[in-house]
Design an enzyme around this catalytic site. Structure first.
Site, PDB file in Angstrom:
ATOM      1  CG  PHE A 246       4.458   6.613  -3.380  1.00  0.00           C
ATOM      2  CD1 PHE A 246       5.477   7.444  -2.938  1.00  0.00           C
ATOM      3  CD2 PHE A 246       4.581   6.011  -4.620  1.00  0.00           C
ATOM      4  CE1 PHE A 246       6.597   7.674  -3.723  1.00  0.00           C
ATOM      5  CE2 PHE A 246       5.701   6.230  -5.413  1.00  0.00           C
ATOM      6  CZ  PHE A 246       6.708   7.066  -4.961  1.00  0.00           C
ATOM      7  CG  ASN A 637      22.290   8.203   2.689  1.00  0.00           C
ATOM      8  OD1 ASN A 637      22.482   9.253   2.067  1.00  0.00           O
ATOM      9  ND2 ASN A 637      22.636   7.022   2.220  1.00  0.00           N
ATOM     10  CD  GLU A 711       4.048   8.738   5.305  1.00  0.00           C
ATOM     11  OE1 GLU A 711       4.505   7.618   5.439  1.00  0.00           O
ATOM     12  OE2 GLU A 711       2.910   8.931   4.859  1.00  0.00           O
TER      13      GLU A 711
END
Ligand SMILES: Cc1cc2nc3c(=O)[nH]c(=O)nc-3n(C[C@H](O)[C@H](O)[C@H](O)COP(=O)(O)OP(=O)(O)OC[C@H]3O[C@@H](n4cnc5c(N)ncnc54)[C@H](O)[C@@H]3O)c2cc1C
Ligand code: SF4
Lengths: 750, 338
Positions: A246, A637, A711
C-alpha cells in the site's frame, strides 16, 4: 486486435492464488539458509534527543548472541546523502540507521542484536540499557502547524500548488453562499499483513541474494549497492511475493540495511524481520490540518475555492503530497487559490499510503462541497454535476477521458439516490438515523517507464519477465492475461517471472501505474514477437503471409495466421523450425509520451455513495451500503479490479471511522502500537460494497487503454462517510477518524 | 521475552507445588493473554506451569440447580453449552461479545478472570506504570486514556478490567472456587477483583499459590429478561469502551429483582448491590432506568480522553435495561443494536 480467446476482460482468478492459500508462496522472511543468523532491532523510547550512553554488555553476554551493533561500532557505511537516496527519496537527509547518537523519533532503531536464533536476538535486545539526553517532543499537528513553512525543495514539480487563478478572495466575499471550515486528520500507520523483513543469503563467492519486502527490487538493489559500495552483480534482490504494501514498501526500510550490513560484516547469511510494533514507527499517512473556503452562487455554481493544507513531516526530511491541487481541477471554478505547507514533528518521515495526497485532500474538499450544497440548499450530487468540468483547469490540459458523469449517473441509480430526502435526520428508520452521503474521487493515471521480456515457444508456452512487483494487486495475473491475449493463447500457457532485480527494468510498484506500464511493456514485447515471426515467415518458401502486415495477423492454435482468413498461415513450430530457433523473444519497452503530455493529462475518477445507520441514542455507526462507481479506462480483469476497489473502500472506511495513531504528546510516543488497540475495520464493520466499472474508452492514457486501480477506491470514501453521518444526524464532523464518542456527542437532542 | 522453565502439571497438587516453588511462576491456560504479555516483556515469569492437563474441563449441573464451570473450560464451550444457554443466556451473550472465535476457543474460564488490563502504558515496559512496576508512576493519568476508568480509580491507577465475561459473572453473582496451600475457598465475585487504591499491582484477591478450579453459578430468575450491551470502537473484535450486563425479574411491569454490572469503566466489573436493592419494586420504565443510571454513575469522573464514557455509560445502562425489560436482548451475531 486478438480478442477471440476472451482473456482480456475476463474475471480470471489470480494465478498465484493457489500458492498463497496453501502457504507455498514464500515471503521475504521465509527464505532459509543453514547457519543463518537472526537480527532484532532495539528502538529508542524517547522521541527526540541524544543517546547519552548505551550499555549492550548484558545483551552481548547473552547465550547465542554474535554481535550487537550501535552507532559506536557499526561498520563504515556510505557517508554521502546521495548514496542513501533511493529511487523515491525525498528532499532532506535520508534516515541512516545507527548513523550517530541522535534520536529523531520515537521508535527509531538504535541498536541491532545479531544472534544464532531469532529468540536469542529478541530476548537479548530487552537487556540493552540506554540513558538519553531527551529533548522536548513535538508531535501535535494542531500545535506544530503554528510553525508551518513552505517546503524549500519540492518533492516533485507536480506537487507544487498550482498558481492562483482569478481572485479567490474577492469572489468569496461577493458570493452569497460560503463555507469556511477546518478539517483535522490524525496520522494513520501502515500495517500490511506481511511485516517488513529481509533475508540475505550469502553464497560462497560472497555474492548476496537479498529477499526483501519491497515494492521495488531494483530500488532496494541500487540502494544496497550505493550504501555498501557493492558492484551491481554482487547483489540480487528478490521480492517474488509481497504480503500487502500500500505504499509502505516504496522506500527500502532499515531492516534491509541491517541485514546486509551484518551479512557483509559477519560473512554469514542473515535475516532481520520487524515486529508488529516496529511497523508503527515506519511510514505513516501524516496528520494533516486543512482549511477550506469555498463559495457558490444561488445556482450552486462554484465561485471560489481556497484550500490550504499543513501536513506533518519529520525533522530530517520534507515528505510532501499533492493534497490541494485536486481542489483546482475536480470542479469548474475560475477563482482558485491553493497552498500547502509542512510542519516539523519529532516523528519518523511520513510516506505514501494508498492514494497519498488525494485520500487526504478529498476528505476536506468533498466534505466542504457537501457543506456548501447544504448552504445553497441543493442536493449535493446535483451541485457536483453543476460544476462538472471537462478539462484540467489547473494545467490547462485536455483529459484523455473522463467518464465521471457516468459514475455519478450509474452510481446514483444503483444506490437509489433519487429516494433520498434532503433534510438531515429525515430518513429515520425505527431506532436508526439513516444518512446517505456522496463524494467524488480523482487519482492520477500515469505511465512510468517499464520494460518486459516475452518469450514464445513452439508449443505455445509463453514466459513473461520483468522486475515488476505484485504487491497483492494481481500483477502476475494481468501480465499473463495480456501476454495470452496478444499471443493467442490461454492463460495457463503463460508463466510470469517478476519480483527480481535481475529482470528487465521497472519502476517501483506504486501510484497505480504497474498495470498500465508493465502491461503495456508486455504488449509491446508481444508485438515484437509477432513482427519477428512475420519476417521469419515471409522468408520461407511459398509463405502464405507474404505481403501481410503485422496488424493483419493473429495467432490461433499455435499458428500465425491472417486475422480475417485464418486458413492462411503457418504453424509457429514450422516458422521457428525452419529458422533453427527454439523460441522467439520480444523485448517491450514503454515510456510516457512527452509530446502527448503537452496536450493531455489523464485521471481516474470515482463517485462513491455511502449509507450509514446510526443508533439514535448511542451513536453506534454502521456503514450498511457502499456503491463505488469507477471510471478507469479498460478493465483487464474485473475480478482483481473489483478486489482493488473493495480494498480501497474498506481502507477508506477505516480512515473515516477507525484508524488513528494515539500519541502521548507529553512524551511524543505512540501508545496504541498494536492491532488490538490500533483499529482497522473488522468483518462486522463491512457490509454491502457494490463496485461498478463504467464504460470508458481511452486510447491515450496507456497503450493498452488501462488507467490503474490501486488507489482510486479509497479516494472520497472518508468524505462520503462524513457526509452520510451529517445527513443522518445533522452534525458535521471535521475531525477524523469519526469515532463513536464524537458521533454520540453530535446526536440530535444532545 | 525472558527465558523460563516449562513444566506440565498432571495434578492440581503438581501445579500448586510448582507455584509454591517459585514466586514468579505463572500458570499457563489458554495463553492468549499471558504469552502476549511475555512477548512484550511485561510478564517475566521464571517458570511456566502448564495446567491444561488438569481435570478442570467439565461443566457440571449440580443437584441444587447450580452449575459449576471448570476453570479450563474454554470460553466458546461455555457460550454454547445447552444448560448455560438455557439458564444463563446473559453469560453466553457476554462471552460472544468478546474477542474473536479463535480466541474464545483458546481462552479459558480461569484465564478470562485473570486477564490483565489493556492500558497502553501497562503494555509498554518503557513507560511508567504502577501496576507493572509499583512506585514508577501512572503514565495514563494525563496521558492517552481513552479506554480508562471513570469509576473507582485512584491516584495510582486508572486502569479497567477488560473482560466481557466477567461483567456477566458479576451480574449473576458467581462464586469463584479456588484451591491453594491453605485449602479450598469460595470467593464471591464481587470480592474477587479489586479496586486499585494504592496497590494497583494487585488485580484481585487471590493469593500466590492459589489456583482457580471452577466458577459456580446459582439458580436465578433472569433468563427471560437480560441483555449484554457492549459499545466499542468498531463493531467487533475490540474491547468495551462501556458495556452493561443487565438482568431483570419483572412481574406486571414492576421490578421484582434486578442485577446490573458495568464493564470498561472500572478496575473491576462495577456492580452496586445497594442501588439494585433500592430500585426493586419500582416500575420497569425508562424513567426508573435513567434514575438508576444516574445513581450508578454518581461518582463518575473522567480523565480527559475518556470523559465521553460518562454519558455513554448512562445511555448504555438505560438501553440495556430497556432491552432486558422488553425481553429483546442485544444479539451478538449481527452486532446490530436493538
Ligand atoms: C486481540 C485480543 C482481543 C481480545 N478481545 C477481548 C474482548 O473483546 N473481550 C474480552 O473479554 N476478552 C478479550 N480478549 C482477552 C481474552 O478473553 C483473554 O486473553 C482470555 O480470556 C485469557 O484466557 P487464557 O486461558 O488464554 O489465559 P492465559 O493467558 O493462559 O492466562 C491469563 C492469566 O491467568 C492465569 N491463570 C490461567 N488459568 C488460571 C487458573 N485456573 N488459576 C489461576 N491462574 C490462572 C495465568 O497464569 C495468567 O496470569 C482478547 C484478547 C486478545 C488477544
Ligand atoms: S492506569 Fe494503571 S495500568 Fe495504566 S499506567 Fe496507570 S498504573 Fe499502569
Amino acid at each position: 486486435m486478438l480478442n477471440e480467446k476472451n482473456v482480456f476482460g475476463s474475471p480470471l482468478p489470480r494465478i498465484d492464488g493457489p500458492l498463497k492459500v496453501t502457504g507455498t508462496a514464500p515471503y521475504a522472511a521465509e527464505y532459509h539458509d543453514p547457519g543463518m543468523l537472526f537480527g532484532h532491532a532495539f528502538y529508542a523510547t524517547v522521541a527526540s534527543g541524544r543517546i547519552a550512553s548505551i550499555d549492550t554488555s548484558k545483551a552481548e553476554a547473552y547465550p547465542g548472541v554474535v554481535k550487537v551493533y550501535t552507532h559506536k561500532n557499526r561498520p563504515a557505511l556510505a557517508s554521502s546523502d546521495d548514496a542513501w537516496k533511493d529511487e523515491v527519496a525525498l528532499p532532506g537527509h535520508p534516515f541512516r540507521p545507527l548513523e550517530n547518537d541522535r534520536i529523531l523519533y520515537d521508535g527509531q532503531p538504535i541498536a541491532l542484536v545479531i544472534a544464532e536464533t531469532f529468540e536469542a536476538a529478541r530476548d537479548a535486545a530487552d537487556l540493552i540499557r540506554v540513558d538519553y539526553a531527551a529533548d522536548a517532543p513535538h508531535t501535535d499537528i494542531e500545535v506544530e502547524q503554528a510553525k508551518s513553512y513552505v517546503p524549500p525543495e519540492p518533492r516533485k514539480e507536480d506537487f507544487l500548488p498550482t498558481d492562483p487563478r482569478g481572485d479567490a478572495e474577492a469572489a468569496y466575499d461577493a458570493a452569497p453562499f460560503k463555507i469556511d471550515a477546518e478539517y483535522v486528520q490524525e496520522g494513520e500507520h501502515h500495517n500490511p499483513m506481511e511485516l517488513f523483513g529481509t533475508s540475505v543469503i550469502r553464497s560462497e563467492d560472497g555474492t548476496l541474494t537479498v529477499y526483501d519486502k519491497t515494492q521495488g527490487s531494483q530500488n532496494s538493489h541500487d540502494l544496497v549497492c550505493g550504501v555498501f559500495g557493492l558492484k551491481p552483480e554482487q547483489v540480487r534482490v528478490v521480492n517474488a511475493y509481497v504480503g500487502g504494501a500500500f505504499g509502505s514498501g516504496l522506500r527500502p526500510k532499515h531492516q534491509l540495511i541491517f541485514a546486509v550490513m551484518a551479512s557483509l560484516d559477519l560473512k554469514r547469511s542473515v535475516r532481520v524481520e520487524m515486529s508488529r510494533r516496529e511497523m508503527f514507527y515506519l511510514t505513516w499517512r501524516p496528520a494533516t490540518v486543512q482549511r477550506m473556503q469555498v463559495a457558490a452562487d444561488a445556482d450552486g455554481r462554484l465561485m471560489s475555492v481556497r484550500h490550504h493544507a499543513v501536513q506533518a513531516t519529520s525533522l530530517y526530511e520534507d515528505y510532501q503530497e499533492n493534497v490541494v491541487n485536486w481542489s483546482g481541477l475536480t470542479y469548474k471554478c475560475d477563482n482558485v487559490r491553493l497552498s500547502y505547507e509542512l510542519a516539523k514533528t519529532t516523528m519518523s518521515t511520513p510516506g505514501d499510503m494508498r492514494a497519498p495526497g488525494a485520500a487526504t485532500g478529498f476528505l476536506a474538499l468533498e466534505s466542504a462541497i457537501d457543506e456548501l450544497a447544504y448552504e445553497v440548499g441543493m442536493d449535493p450530487l446535483e451541485l457536483r454535476g453543476k460544476n462538472f468540468v471537462t478539462y484540467d483547469q489547473n494545467d490547462d490540459l485536455q483529459l484523455t477521458s473522463k467518464a465521471l458523469d457516468l459514475c455519478y449517473r450509474e452510481g446514483a441509480e444503483r444506490f437509489g439516490w433519487d429516494k433520498r430526502s434532503h433534510e438531515p435526520g429525515s430518513m429515520r428508520d425505527g431506532q436508526d438515523l439513516v444518512g446517505w452521503g456522496v463524494a467524488t474521487g480523482v487519482w492520477e493515471a500515469t505511465l512510468s517507464p517499464a520494460e518486459a521480456k516475452v518469450r514464445l515457444f513452439p508449443d505455445g508456452k509463453i514466459t513473461v519477465s520483468a522486475a515488476a512487483s505484485d504487491i497483492g494487486t494481481g500483477t502476475y495475473t494481468i501480465l499473463a492475461q495480456i501476454a495470452a491475449q496478444n499471443l493467442g493463447q490461454t492463460i495457463d500457457r503463460v508463466s510470469v517471472l517478476i519480483g527480481d532485480s535481475s529482470l528487465p527494468k521497472t519502476a517501483v510498484e506504486g501510484g497505480s501505474w504497474t498495470a498500465a506500464s508493465s502491461g503495456s511493456a508486455v504488449q509491446a514485447g508481444c508485438l515484437e514477437i509477432k513482427k519477428t515471426l512475420l519476417s521469419l515467415a515471409q522468408k520461407m518458401d511459398n509463405s502464405p503471409l507474404k505481403g501481410a502486415a503485422v496488424e493483419d495477423l493473429a495467432i490461433r492454435d499455435n499458428r500465425l495466421v491472417l486475422d480475417r482468413n485464418d486458413q492462411l498461415g503457418l504453424a509457429i513450430a514450422d516458422i521457428l523450425g525452419s529458422n533453427e530457433m527454439s523460441s522467439v523473444e520480444g523485448h517491450g519497452k514503454v515510456e510516457p509520451d512527452q509530446e502527448q503530455a503537452k496536450k493531455y493529462i489523464s485521471y481516474t475518477h470515482s463517485a462513491v455513495f455511502v449509507e450509514v445507520r446510526i443508533d439514535a441514542e448511542l451513536g453506534v455507526p454502521r456503514v450498511t451500503r457502499v456503491v463505488s462507481a469507477i471510471a478507469a479506462g479498460k478493465i483487464i480483469n474485473p475480478k482483481t479490479a473489483r478486489s482493488q476497489i473493495l480494498g480501497g473502500v474498506v481502507m477508506g472506511l477505516g480512515m473515516a471511522l477507525h484508524e488513528e495513531g494515539m500519541i502521548d504528546h507529553r512524551t511524543g510516543r505512540i501508545m496504541n502500537h498494536n492491532l488490538a488497540e490500533y483499529h482497522v475495520p473488522a468483518h462486522a464493520d463491512i457490509h454491502d460494497i457494490d463496485v461498478i466499472f463504467v464504460e470508458e474508452e481511452d486510447d491515450k492514457a496507456s497503450p493498452i487503454g488501462v488507467k490503474g486501480l490501486g488507489e482510486i477506491g479509497i479516494v472520497g470514501v472518508g468524505a462520503a462517510v462524513a457526509n452520510a453521518i451529517f445527513h443522518a444526524t445533522g452534525t458535521r464532523h471535521r475531525h477524523f477518524p469519526i469515532t463513536i464518542d464524537k458521533i454520540m456527542e453530535g446526536l440530535p437532542g444532545q | 521475552m525472558r527465558p523460563f522453565s516449562y513444566t506440565r502439571a498432571e495434578t492440581l497438587g503438581d501445579a500448586m507445588a510448582a507455584l509454591a516453588a517459585n514466586p514468579t511462576a505463572r500458570l499457563l491456560a489458554g495463553g492468549t493473554n499471558l504469552i502476549d504479555l511475555m512477548k512484550y516483556d511485561v510478564e517475566r515469569p521464571a517458570a511456566i506451569v502448564d495446567i491444561n492437563r488438569l481435570p478442570l474441563k467439565e461443566i457440571e449441573e449440580l443437584p441444587d440447580g447450580s452449575i459449576r464451570i471448570g476453570a479450563l473450560v474454554s470460553n466458546a464451550t461455555v457460550a454454547h453449552h445447552p444448560a448455560v444457554t438455557e439458564r444463563y443466556p446473559l453469560l453466553c451473550s457476554a462471552i460472544l461479545a468478546g474477542a474473536s472465535p479463535q480466541l474464545r476457543n483458546a481462552a479459558t474460564t480461569g484465564g478470562n478472570l485473570l486477564q490483565r488490563t489493556r492500558c497502553y502504558y501497562f503494555y509498554d515496559p518503557s513507560t511508567p506504570c504502577n501496576k507493572r512496576e509499583p512506585g514508577s508512576g501512572c503514565g495514563a493519568i494525563g496521558g492517552v486514556n481513552r479506554i480508562h476508568a471513570i469509576l473507582g480509580a485512584s491516584e495510582h491507577c486508572i486502569a479497567t478490567h477488560p473482560s466481557d465475561m466477567c461483567v456477566a459473572l458479576a451480574a449473576l453473582a458467581a462464586i469463584v472456587e479456588v484451591e491453594g496451600p491453605d485449602g479450598r475457598r469460595d470467593i464471591p465475585f464481587s470480592d474477587f477483583h479489586r479496586l486499585p487504591d494504592d496497590h494497583p499491582e494487585r488485580d484481585n484477591t487471590m493469593r500466590h499459590g492459589e489456583i482457580i478450579t471452577a466458577v459456580r453459578l446459582e439458580g436465578n430468575h433472569f433468563a427471560g429478561h437480560h441483555s449484554y450491551l457492549k459499545l466499542r470502537d468498531r463493531l467487533s473484535y475490540a474491547f468495551a469502551l462501556v458495556s452493561v450486563a443487565a438482568a431483570l425479574d419483572v412481574k406486571n411491569g414492576m421490578i421484582v429483582d434486578m442485577r446490573i454490572a458495568l464493564g470498561g469503566v472500572a478496575h473491576k466489573p462495577w456492580r452496586d448491590s445497594l442501588a439494585e436493592a433500592e430500585f426493586a419494586g419500582q416500575p420497569a420504565t425508562e424513567e426508573t432506568f435513567a434514575a438508576l443510571a444516574d445513581r450508578l454513575l454518581a461518582g463518575a469522573e473522567g480523565q480527559g480522553d475518556n470523559d465521553f464514557k460518562i454519558p455513554m455509560a448512562r445511555k448504555a445502562i438505560v438501553r440495556a435495561l430497556k432491552q432486558a425489560a422488553a425481553g429483546t436482548p442485544q444479539v451478538q451475531s449481527d452486532k446490530q443494536i436493538r
